[in-house]
Design a protein around this motif. Structure first.
Motif, short mmCIF file in Angstrom:
data_model
loop_
_atom_site.label_atom_id
_atom_site.label_comp_id
_atom_site.label_asym_id
_atom_site.label_seq_id
_atom_site.Cartn_x
_atom_site.Cartn_y
_atom_site.Cartn_z
N HIS A 183 121.41 -20.66 -38.03
CA HIS A 183 120.99 -20.23 -36.69
C HIS A 183 121.62 -18.89 -36.30
CE1 HIS A 183 119.65 -20.57 -32.55
NE2 HIS A 183 120.87 -20.21 -32.19
N PHE A 184 122.91 -18.75 -36.52
CA PHE A 184 123.59 -17.55 -36.00
C PHE A 184 123.53 -16.36 -36.95
CE2 PHE A 184 125.35 -20.91 -33.37
CZ PHE A 184 125.24 -20.32 -32.11
N LEU A 185 123.36 -16.61 -38.23
CA LEU A 185 123.34 -15.48 -39.16
C LEU A 185 121.99 -15.28 -39.83
CD1 LEU A 185 126.85 -15.94 -40.87
CD2 LEU A 185 126.24 -14.40 -39.01
N ALA A 217 130.25 -11.86 -38.09
CA ALA A 217 130.82 -13.09 -38.64
C ALA A 217 130.56 -14.26 -37.70
CB ALA A 217 132.33 -12.92 -38.84
N CYS A 218 130.35 -15.40 -38.31
CA CYS A 218 130.21 -16.64 -37.55
C CYS A 218 131.27 -17.61 -38.09
CB CYS A 218 128.81 -17.22 -37.75
SG CYS A 218 128.57 -18.80 -36.90
N MET A 245 128.76 -12.65 -42.52
CA MET A 245 129.77 -13.51 -43.16
C MET A 245 129.93 -14.80 -42.37
SD MET A 245 133.65 -12.48 -44.23
CE MET A 245 134.31 -11.96 -42.67
N TYR A 246 129.96 -15.91 -43.10
CA TYR A 246 130.24 -17.20 -42.46
C TYR A 246 131.61 -17.68 -42.92
CZ TYR A 246 129.56 -21.80 -40.47
OH TYR A 246 129.71 -22.93 -39.70
N VAL A 247 132.41 -18.07 -41.96
CA VAL A 247 133.78 -18.53 -42.25
C VAL A 247 133.88 -19.98 -41.79
CG1 VAL A 247 136.23 -18.12 -41.73
CG2 VAL A 247 134.63 -16.18 -41.80
N CYS A 248 134.15 -20.88 -42.70
CA CYS A 248 134.30 -22.28 -42.29
C CYS A 248 135.50 -22.38 -41.36
CB CYS A 248 134.50 -23.19 -43.50
SG CYS A 248 132.93 -23.78 -44.13
N GLY A 249 135.26 -22.82 -40.14
CA GLY A 249 136.30 -22.78 -39.11
C GLY A 249 137.14 -24.05 -39.07
N ASP A 252 125.62 -12.85 -46.54
CA ASP A 252 126.21 -12.08 -47.65
C ASP A 252 127.42 -12.78 -48.26
OD1 ASP A 252 124.49 -9.70 -47.53
OD2 ASP A 252 125.33 -9.51 -45.51
N VAL A 253 128.33 -13.23 -47.39
CA VAL A 253 129.58 -13.82 -47.90
C VAL A 253 129.88 -15.08 -47.11
CG1 VAL A 253 132.09 -13.47 -48.05
CG2 VAL A 253 130.56 -11.57 -48.58
#
Ligand code: AMP
Ligand code: ZN
Length: 465
Positions: A231-233, A63-64, A25-29, A238-239
């Motif tokens: 790069h990190f995921l 998660a990233c 999962m990537y979460v815009c920080g 997936d999400v």
């Protein structure tokens, strides 16, 4: 199985991870130029609920969540982000170094998310420390013909090279009109008005600039998330989550960059949370209604009262939060903790499977937290469920809800307050005793006893219980 509303397909979709047993999962920080407000936390909370719901299904979550400490310009609402970098502008206002400012607000962000029981991501790269990743990605986009270099060394994405641009938000290229609000030199360098900058030549700008093959400069905001997520995921992801305002242009641009770089759809599900209003209005500095977590603390409210109050609404419905809601949520959280501590004293009993199942179903159904909380309230009042079963069920469900419901177990109970009338009587009795008026002292002791206040006399004076 967890189901979530996917902004691109416009349907509630089953979330089947691409890798067995793992959800990526990537979460815009956050952009760390100020304290995050309660609206921002609404967006991070629903990502945390996705994590907890997935973990409940025994998925390992990776998660990233990036930290934007460079590149996010003051006006990013249109397809042409203009203005000064938000971090630099605020650093000037506060008279501090830009990186020092960014670290300060980043630290505050992690403290606040911890207080809200939002679990930390496995990766939290800073944009300023990922410049090489961005330069590498931009180079690949130039090589594959999806980006071009302007005479001053700025690099733009060629939006017309990505035919499915607009799939998430519905903003198709043909319908986009040039932005006339902030015409400046950037527009003249672009081949098409909807193209956006991947790299900006610094010109006379000195702070927060880096060497690159094209010009000394700094990255655009959108390329940060593509570079860090890839790069990190890796692919696929997936999400991908964010607040609704990020759907366009931020996520459209990110999708275009990532997909043209790897040659296939990268994000399987785009999930967006609706905005939070406070006391009926959009939270804005100019309106003076920006509420921070520290504002709750200064009113004596538990930070998790915010978590509960937000969960009373589904993440993808616009929500209006009020101080009344927060006070009510604070009372509920405290009541539940006290109940759980009481129930803990009864013998353990198996969980109420009916309530557990209904709450699981609600959470799996596109994070229907209002229904989940309704079932929890039902369970609290249900006379047929023994105290030991309520205890086990509440503690188990708290793993999903994250309200620290077991925190009062074994704690000394709060001392009851002295009734108002008793305060005067105790003072009167102290005065009677100092003038050795024993009959008055005994009479006052009886009066206090009748109010439920027992006084005893010690060498240090009266004590009450
Ligand atoms: P920012 O730090 O401004 O980049 O925003 C961080 C996150 O908060 C993004 O996912 C935004 O979409 C989200 N956000 C901003 N304002 C609100 C709001 N009022 N309600 C909910 N989410 C918000
Ligand atoms: Zn992003």
């Amino acid at each position: 199985m967890l189901r979530l509303y996917d902004s691109r397909t416009r349907r509630v979709e089953e979330i089947v991870p691409a890798r067995r047993g793992e959800l990526r999962m990537y979460v815009c920080g956050p952009t760390v130029y100020r304290y995050a407000h309660v609206g921002n936390f609404r967006s991070y909370l629903f990502a945390d609920l996705i994590r907890r719901a997935a973990e409940r299904h025994r998925l390992r979550v990776t998660a990233c969540q990036n930290i934007t400490d460079v590149g996010h310009l003051e006006d990013d609402t249109d397809i042409d982000p203009h203005g000064e970098d938000k971090i630099l502008a605020q650093a000037r206002t506060e008279g501090v170094d830009a990186f020092e400012l960014a670290r300060r607000y980043e630290d505050a962000f992690w403290c606040d998310t911890q207080a809200l029981n939002i679990r930390p991501p496995e990766h939290s790269p800073r944009a300023s420390e990922s410049i090489d990743l961005m330069i590498d990605l931009i180079g690949r986009l130039i090589e594959s013909g999806h980006a071009y270099v302007a005479p001053d060394g700025s690099v733009f994405f060629d939006s017309r090279s990505f035919p499915s641009y607009g799939a998430i938000s519905g903003n198709r290229l043909d319908d986009l009109r040039p932005g006339h609000r902030h015409e400046d030199s950037i527009d003249e360098k672009k081949r098409f008005h909807a193209d956006w900058a991947l790299w900006k030549a610094a010109g006379t700008k000195r702070q927060m600039t880096w060497e690159s093959p094209w010009a000394v400069g700094y990255p655009g905001w959108h390329i940060e998330c593509s570079a860090m997520s890839l790069h990190f995921l890796g692919t696929p992801i997936d999400v991908h989550t964010g607040g609704i305002d990020l759907r366009f242009p931020h996520h459209e641009d990110e999708r275009a960059q990532s997909e043209t770089a790897v040659g296939r759809e990268v994000v399987r599900h785009w999930v967006h949370g609706e905005h939070l209003l406070f006391e009926g209005r959009k939270m804005a500095k100019s309106a003076g209604n920006v509420v921070l977590l520290s504002d709750l603390a200064s009113r004596g409210l538990d930070p998790l009262a915010l978590r509960l109050a937000l969960m009373e609404h589904r993440y993808r419905q616009q929500m209006n939060l009020t101080w009344n809601d927060l006070h009510a949520a604070d009372k509920t959280v405290r009541r539940w903790r006290a109940r759980v501590a009481d129930w803990a004293e009864s013998p353990s009993r198996p969980m109420s499977s009916d309530h557990v199942q209904r709450i699981h179903e609600a959470v799996d159904d596109d994070l229907d937290t209002p229904t989940a909380l309704r079932v929890l309230r039902e369970l609290e009042k249900e006379p047929a469920v023994p105290a030991g079963a309520k205890f086990e069920t509440f503690v188990y469900l708290d793993g999903i809800l994250g309200l620290d419901l077991a925190s009062d177990i074994g704690q000394p109970r709060e001392a009851p307050a002295l009734p108002e009338d008793a305060v005067g009587l105790i003072e009167e009795r102290a005065a009677a005793r100092s003038r050795r008026d024993w009959p008055a002292s005994d009479r006052l002791r009886d009066e206090l006893a009748a109010m439920g206040v027992k006084v005893i006399d010690t060498p240090e004076g009266q004590r009450w219980s």
